[in-house]
Structure formats: structure tokens, C-alpha cells
Scaffold this motif. Structure first.
Motif, PDB file in Angstrom:
ATOM      1  N   HIS A 114       0.790  -1.225   0.000  1.00 57.90           N
ATOM      2  CA  HIS A 114       0.000   0.000   0.000  1.00 57.90           C
ATOM      3  C   HIS A 114       0.829   1.285   0.000  1.00 57.90           C
ATOM      4  O   HIS A 114       0.253   2.373   0.002  1.00 57.90           O
ATOM      5  N   ALA A 115       2.130   1.174   0.009  1.00 62.02           N
ATOM      6  CA  ALA A 115       2.973   2.372   0.097  1.00 62.02           C
ATOM      7  C   ALA A 115       2.745   3.327  -1.066  1.00 62.02           C
ATOM      8  O   ALA A 115       2.736   4.547  -0.873  1.00 62.02           O
ATOM      9  N   ALA A 116       2.549   2.797  -2.254  1.00 62.26           N
ATOM     10  CA  ALA A 116       2.372   3.667  -3.418  1.00 62.26           C
ATOM     11  C   ALA A 116       1.083   4.480  -3.319  1.00 62.26           C
ATOM     12  O   ALA A 116       1.011   5.599  -3.838  1.00 62.26           O
ATOM     13  N   SER A 117       0.071   3.963  -2.636  1.00 63.37           N
ATOM     14  CA  SER A 117      -1.200   4.677  -2.542  1.00 63.37           C
ATOM     15  C   SER A 117      -1.372   5.410  -1.219  1.00 63.37           C
ATOM     16  O   SER A 117      -2.353   6.131  -1.047  1.00 63.37           O
ATOM     17  N   TRP A 118      -0.413   5.241  -0.287  1.00 60.33           N
ATOM     18  CA  TRP A 118      -0.547   5.902   1.011  1.00 60.33           C
ATOM     19  C   TRP A 118      -0.384   7.404   0.852  1.00 60.33           C
ATOM     20  O   TRP A 118       0.531   7.885   0.197  1.00 60.33           O
ATOM     21  N   ARG A 119      -1.301   8.129   1.446  1.00 59.49           N
ATOM     22  CA  ARG A 119      -1.221   9.586   1.451  1.00 59.49           C
ATOM     23  C   ARG A 119      -1.426  10.056   2.871  1.00 59.49           C
ATOM     24  O   ARG A 119      -2.284   9.532   3.593  1.00 59.49           O
ATOM     25  N   ARG A 120      -0.671  11.049   3.226  1.00 58.77           N
ATOM     26  CA  ARG A 120      -0.822  11.615   4.564  1.00 58.77           C
ATOM     27  C   ARG A 120      -2.238  12.148   4.712  1.00 58.77           C
ATOM     28  O   ARG A 120      -2.727  12.880   3.881  1.00 58.77           O
ATOM     29  N   GLY A 121      -2.882  11.738   5.775  1.00 57.41           N
ATOM     30  CA  GLY A 121      -4.249  12.181   6.036  1.00 57.41           C
ATOM     31  C   GLY A 121      -4.332  12.736   7.431  1.00 57.41           C
ATOM     32  O   GLY A 121      -3.590  13.625   7.807  1.00 57.41           O
ATOM     33  N   ASN A 122      -5.213  12.165   8.208  1.00 54.23           N
ATOM     34  CA  ASN A 122      -5.417  12.640   9.579  1.00 54.23           C
ATOM     35  C   ASN A 122      -4.325  12.175  10.528  1.00 54.23           C
ATOM     36  O   ASN A 122      -4.153  12.736  11.595  1.00 54.23           O
ATOM     37  N   ALA A 123      -3.642  11.096  10.171  1.00 50.95           N
ATOM     38  CA  ALA A 123      -2.631  10.530  11.074  1.00 50.95           C
ATOM     39  C   ALA A 123      -1.294  10.412  10.354  1.00 50.95           C
ATOM     40  O   ALA A 123      -1.228  10.276   9.137  1.00 50.95           O
ATOM     41  N   ARG A 124      -0.245  10.431  11.139  1.00 52.70           N
ATOM     42  CA  ARG A 124       1.094  10.246  10.593  1.00 52.70           C
ATOM     43  C   ARG A 124       1.289   8.787  10.210  1.00 52.70           C
ATOM     44  O   ARG A 124       0.577   7.906  10.675  1.00 52.70           O
ATOM     45  N   PHE A 125       2.285   8.516   9.396  1.00 52.09           N
ATOM     46  CA  PHE A 125       2.572   7.155   8.968  1.00 52.09           C
ATOM     47  C   PHE A 125       2.832   6.256  10.170  1.00 52.09           C
ATOM     48  O   PHE A 125       2.371   5.113  10.209  1.00 52.09           O
ATOM     49  N   ASP A 126       3.546   6.771  11.170  1.00 50.40           N
ATOM     50  CA  ASP A 126       3.845   5.968  12.358  1.00 50.40           C
ATOM     51  C   ASP A 126       2.565   5.528  13.058  1.00 50.40           C
ATOM     52  O   ASP A 126       2.456   4.399  13.522  1.00 50.40           O
ATOM     53  N   SER A 127       1.575   6.405  13.128  1.00 50.25           N
ATOM     54  CA  SER A 127       0.290   6.034  13.723  1.00 50.25           C
ATOM     55  C   SER A 127      -0.400   4.975  12.874  1.00 50.25           C
ATOM     56  O   SER A 127      -0.980   4.026  13.396  1.00 50.25           O
ATOM     57  N   TRP A 128      -0.340   5.136  11.562  1.00 49.06           N
ATOM     58  CA  TRP A 128      -0.966   4.174  10.660  1.00 49.06           C
ATOM     59  C   TRP A 128      -0.338   2.789  10.802  1.00 49.06           C
ATOM     60  O   TRP A 128      -1.043   1.791  10.898  1.00 49.06           O
ATOM     61  N   ILE A 129       0.980   2.716  10.841  1.00 46.12           N
ATOM     62  CA  ILE A 129       1.652   1.420  10.946  1.00 46.12           C
ATOM     63  C   ILE A 129       1.342   0.753  12.296  1.00 46.12           C
ATOM     64  O   ILE A 129       1.168  -0.458  12.379  1.00 46.12           O
ATOM     65  N   HIS A 130       1.231   1.538  13.349  1.00 45.74           N
ATOM     66  CA  HIS A 130       0.833   0.985  14.648  1.00 45.74           C
ATOM     67  C   HIS A 130      -0.604   0.469  14.581  1.00 45.74           C
ATOM     68  O   HIS A 130      -0.917  -0.576  15.143  1.00 45.74           O
ATOM     69  N   ARG A 131      -1.493   1.195  13.904  1.00 50.60           N
ATOM     70  CA  ARG A 131      -2.888   0.754  13.765  1.00 50.60           C
ATOM     71  C   ARG A 131      -2.952  -0.566  13.002  1.00 50.60           C
ATOM     72  O   ARG A 131      -3.694  -1.471  13.367  1.00 50.60           O
ATOM     73  N   VAL A 132      -2.195  -0.681  11.925  1.00 48.26           N
ATOM     74  CA  VAL A 132      -2.162  -1.929  11.157  1.00 48.26           C
ATOM     75  C   VAL A 132      -1.701  -3.077  12.050  1.00 48.26           C
ATOM     76  O   VAL A 132      -2.307  -4.156  12.071  1.00 48.26           O
ATOM     77  N   THR A 133      -0.647  -2.849  12.802  1.00 49.24           N
ATOM     78  CA  THR A 133      -0.117  -3.886  13.700  1.00 49.24           C
ATOM     79  C   THR A 133      -1.153  -4.272  14.750  1.00 49.24           C
ATOM     80  O   THR A 133      -1.370  -5.463  15.002  1.00 49.24           O
ATOM     81  N   LEU A 134      -1.791  -3.292  15.357  1.00 52.64           N
ATOM     82  CA  LEU A 134      -2.816  -3.591  16.359  1.00 52.64           C
ATOM     83  C   LEU A 134      -3.968  -4.386  15.760  1.00 52.64           C
ATOM     84  O   LEU A 134      -4.459  -5.342  16.366  1.00 52.64           O
ATOM     85  N   ASN A 135      -4.406  -4.018  14.556  1.00 53.61           N
ATOM     86  CA  ASN A 135      -5.488  -4.756  13.905  1.00 53.61           C
ATOM     87  C   ASN A 135      -5.091  -6.208  13.665  1.00 53.61           C
ATOM     88  O   ASN A 135      -5.895  -7.124  13.885  1.00 53.61           O
ATOM     89  N   LEU A 136      -3.872  -6.432  13.220  1.00 53.91           N
ATOM     90  CA  LEU A 136      -3.401  -7.803  12.997  1.00 53.91           C
ATOM     91  C   LEU A 136      -3.322  -8.571  14.314  1.00 53.91           C
ATOM     92  O   LEU A 136      -3.651  -9.767  14.369  1.00 53.91           O
ATOM     93  N   CYS A 137      -2.896  -7.901  15.371  1.00 54.69           N
ATOM     94  CA  CYS A 137      -2.862  -8.545  16.695  1.00 54.69           C
ATOM     95  C   CYS A 137      -4.273  -8.933  17.127  1.00 54.69           C
ATOM     96  O   CYS A 137      -4.492 -10.050  17.629  1.00 54.69           O
TER      97      CYS A 137
END
Length: 180
Positions: free
Chosen positions: A60-83
Motif C-alpha cells: 500500500h505504500a504507493a497509494s498511502w497519502r498523509r491524512g489525519n494521522a502520521r505514517f507511524d500512527s498508521w503502521i501501529h494501527r495496522v499492527t494492532l489490527n493484525l494482533c
């Protein structure tokens, strides 16, 4: 919103630069792995979650665009969802307790290995949302604002989770200490 320190690196990952992928993994893997270990209490599962997190970033890196959250927040959210996906599967397929020890390394605030194990067991015993908030703020070093954005809740809701989580941990640790 301030500039995202990972924005250019993510753009390069999306462009398919192998060196950018290596840099991103080197930069983010330790924190993502630590988050997954503390959420799941199992190092092998945490490694699988970390790997899947980076696969998703790569896809998804090619389509990722900065929105309401920073990339670091997004990657943590992805990890939490997988957990949480894994924790749900555990409830569906496994009966029994979570492992006693999540990470053999002592916690920063632990005075002994035994105390570190007690804190880890207590952390695994509290409500998942409380554990999530505590792990993000106290172990991942996020500010309350960053953690709230990652969890997609208000700062007030995060602070409530933290307060309830701390009380739950204190009660479990006090009960565990009384049993000794």
C-alpha cells in the motif's frame, strides 16, 4: 499538521526502491515487534504479525497519502489490527490462558526478572483496549495525542483507558503480591 518524518521514505518504498524498504524495516521493525509481543504475549506470533505489517506497507505504500494521522500512527494501527485478528482467533479456537511471559527482557520499570514477569502477566490479564493504550503510551513512547490518533479515539477516551488500565494493573499486581 506538521510534516511527517516518514513521508519521503514511504514514497520511495512505493516507488519500489529496495534501499528504502530496508531503511523502513530497520527504522520501524523494533517498535512494531515490541508492540506485537506485548499485545500477543508470544514472540513467534509477534514476528508473523510484524512480517504481515511490512507486507501490507509494501503493498500500500504507493497509494498511502498523509491524512489525519502520521505514517507511524498508521503502521501501529495496522499492527494492532493484525494482533486483534490473532487474539480473536485464539478465543475461537483455543481455550486456556495466554502465555505467562510475553518478552524475556525486563521491563524498563521492573526491578527484577520476577517482577518483570509479574507485570507482563498482569498486562496480559487486563482488558485489551486498556492494554493497547498502556502499550502505546508507556512502552511505545507515543504521546497521548499520537496514541489517541492510532486508536482512532479522543484524547479524553485514551486518558480514561489509561486510568482504568493502571487501576486494573495495580489491582492485579496487589492481588498477585498478596498470594505470595
Amino acid at each position: 499538521m506538521a510534516a511527517d518524518p516518514d513521508e519521503e521514505l514511504v514514497r520511495r518504498v512505493g516507488a519500489g526502491e529496495p534501499a528504502a524498504v530496508q531503511t523502513l524495516v530497520a527504522r520501524k521493525l523494533p517498535r512494531i515487534l515490541a508492540l506485537a509481543v506485548r499485545m500477543l504475549g508470544d514472540a513467534a506470533e509477534a514476528e508473523d504479525v510484524a512480517q504481515e505489517t511490512f507486507v501490507r506497507i509494501w503493498r500500500h505504500a504507493a497509494s498511502w497519502r498523509r491524512g489525519n494521522a502520521r505514517f507511524d500512527s498508521w503502521i501501529h494501527r495496522v499492527t494492532l489490527n493484525l494482533c486483534y485478528d490473532r487474539l480473536r482467533r485464539r478465543r475461537e479456537w483455543v481455550t486456556g490462558d495466554l502465555p505467562d511471559v510475553a518478552d524475556p527482557a525486563p521491563l524498563p520499570d521492573a526491578h527484577s526478572e520476577e517482577e518483570a514477569h509479574r507485570v507482563e502477566r498482569a498486562l496480559q490479564a487486563i482488558a485489551p483496549r486498556q492494554r493497547e493504550a498502556i502499550v502505546l503510551v508507556y512502552y511505545q513512547g507515543m504521546s497521548n495525542i499520537e496514541a489517541a490518533a492510532t486508536l482512532q479515539i479522543s484524547v479524553d477516551a485514551l486518558e480514561s483507558l489509561l486510568a482504568r488500565g493502571r487501576r486494573s494493573l495495580q489491582a492485579i499486581l496487589a492481588e498477585d503480591g498478596a498470594d505470595e
